[in-house]
Design an enzyme around this catalytic site. Structure first.
Site, short mmCIF file in Angstrom:
data_model
loop_
_atom_site.label_atom_id
_atom_site.label_comp_id
_atom_site.label_asym_id
_atom_site.label_seq_id
_atom_site.Cartn_x
_atom_site.Cartn_y
_atom_site.Cartn_z
N HIS A 23 26.28 -72.10 47.64
CA HIS A 23 26.13 -73.54 47.92
C HIS A 23 25.79 -74.30 46.64
CE1 HIS A 23 24.77 -72.06 52.13
NE2 HIS A 23 25.95 -72.63 52.29
N ARG A 64 35.62 -70.51 51.09
CA ARG A 64 35.49 -69.20 50.46
C ARG A 64 36.72 -68.32 50.67
NH1 ARG A 64 30.59 -67.68 53.80
NH2 ARG A 64 31.93 -68.90 55.15
N SER A 93 25.00 -67.26 54.54
CA SER A 93 23.58 -67.24 54.84
C SER A 93 23.23 -66.07 55.76
CB SER A 93 23.18 -68.56 55.49
OG SER A 93 23.50 -69.61 54.61
N1 COA Z 1 28.50 -70.26 49.52
C1 COA Z 1 27.83 -69.52 50.38
N2 COA Z 1 27.92 -69.63 51.71
C2 COA Z 1 28.76 -70.56 52.15
C3 COA Z 1 29.52 -71.37 51.32
C4 COA Z 1 29.38 -71.19 49.94
N3 COA Z 1 30.06 -71.90 49.06
N4 COA Z 1 30.28 -72.17 52.06
C5 COA Z 1 30.00 -71.88 53.32
N5 COA Z 1 29.08 -70.89 53.37
C6 COA Z 1 28.57 -70.23 54.57
C7 COA Z 1 27.22 -70.68 54.99
O1 COA Z 1 26.23 -69.92 54.35
C8 COA Z 1 27.29 -70.42 56.47
O2 COA Z 1 27.01 -69.05 56.70
P1 COA Z 1 26.45 -68.56 58.10
O3 COA Z 1 27.50 -68.89 59.13
O4 COA Z 1 26.27 -67.12 57.88
O5 COA Z 1 25.17 -69.32 58.35
C9 COA Z 1 28.75 -70.68 56.82
O6 COA Z 1 29.43 -70.53 55.62
C10 COA Z 1 29.07 -72.07 57.28
O7 COA Z 1 27.90 -72.79 57.35
P2 COA Z 1 27.64 -74.26 56.95
O8 COA Z 1 28.43 -74.68 55.77
O9 COA Z 1 26.20 -74.44 56.88
O10 COA Z 1 28.30 -74.96 58.13
P3 COA Z 1 27.92 -74.84 59.66
O11 COA Z 1 29.15 -74.44 60.32
O12 COA Z 1 26.71 -74.05 59.93
O13 COA Z 1 27.53 -76.33 59.96
C11 COA Z 1 27.71 -78.67 59.80
C12 COA Z 1 28.35 -77.34 59.62
C13 COA Z 1 26.20 -78.62 59.89
C14 COA Z 1 28.11 -79.48 58.60
C15 COA Z 1 28.34 -79.23 61.09
O14 COA Z 1 27.97 -78.43 62.19
C16 COA Z 1 27.94 -80.65 61.30
O15 COA Z 1 28.50 -81.54 60.67
N6 COA Z 1 26.92 -80.89 62.19
C17 COA Z 1 26.41 -82.20 62.50
C18 COA Z 1 27.13 -82.79 63.73
C19 COA Z 1 28.51 -83.21 63.36
O16 COA Z 1 28.71 -84.16 62.63
N7 COA Z 1 29.52 -82.47 63.88
C20 COA Z 1 30.90 -82.65 63.50
C21 COA Z 1 31.69 -83.51 64.39
S1 COA Z 1 31.49 -83.23 66.11
#
Ligand code: COA
Length: 160
Positions: free
Chosen positions: A19, A92, A130
């Site tokens: 990240h 990724r 994560s």
């Molecule tokens: N390096 C390391 N890990 C990475 C990465 C990187 N460059 N890019 C993505 N990841 C990983 C994260 O660690 C995470 O791992 P995990 O699943 O093991 O926890 C995974 O990829 C994706 O997680 P993240 O990027 O945190 O996205 P998410 O899917 O958990 O959440 C939100 C995405 C929070 C942005 C999304 O749910 C959101 O926008 N929520 C608010 C409500 C909203 O607006 N919804 C959208 C419209 S309805």
């Protein structure tokens, strides 16, 4: 001159070096990047919101142009309220694409003015996630090369 502001949202449970790499590269494209802790309702978290925010703030404290914030609402709504034009996401692998494509379509349906900008993860970080870090730590693997210092400390104090 108009400031170019982007929001980098995620659940950051916890923030990883992957990240951090995306964040630093986004700073080359935007004047300000808001690292936004947002809620993915499908996920059960390891760290509390307060713990995650504290690790994020500590990690970026010396990075110019970064702010840390939290929302329990929609990320596009947050972006608009804070004058941001783009949402940053890291990619990724091909497997990320489908999910990100859907998220991008949903966000664009909600607010077509906010664009999503995707940065490819560096090859050294493509395997990091994560949940994988959580799993590695619980199995006694040394996660020091994969996470910021503040995250490592948080894991160590959770273990005590
Ligand atoms: N390096 C390391 N890990 C990475 C990465 C990187 N460059 N890019 C993505 N990841 C990983 C994260 O660690 C995470 O791992 P995990 O699943 O093991 O926890 C995974 O990829 C994706 O997680 P993240 O990027 O945190 O996205 P998410 O899917 O958990 O959440 C939100 C995405 C929070 C942005 C999304 O749910 C959101 O926008 N929520 C608010 C409500 C909203 O607006 N919804 C959208 C419209 S309805």
């Amino acid at each position: 001159m108009n400031m170019k502001i982007a929001v980098y949202p995620g659940s950051f449970d916890p923030l990883t070096n992957g990240h951090l790499d995306i964040l630093k590269r986004a700073l080359n494209l935007f004047d300000k990047v808001i690292l936004l802790l947002a809620v993915n309702p499908k996920k059960k978290s390891v760290f509390t919101i307060e713990e995650r925010l504290s690790m994020m703030k500590e990690t970026v404290k010396d990075l110019k142009g970064v702010e840390v914030d939290f929302t329990d609402g929609l990320t596009v709504a947050y972006a608009k309220e804070h004058g941001a034009c783009s949402l940053i996401r890291g990619l990724r692998a091909v497997s990320d694409f489908e999910y990100e494509f859907q998220l991008s379509a949903a966000n664009s349906f909600i607010d077509p003015d906010i664009d999503m900008v995707f940065l490819m993860a560096k090859k050294e970080t493509t395997f990091i996630s994560s949940s994988m870090i959580n799993q590695m730590f619980q199995s006694g693997v040394d996660i020091k090369p994969l996470v910021p210092e503040a995250v490592l400390r948080a894991y160590q104090s959770k273990k005590k």
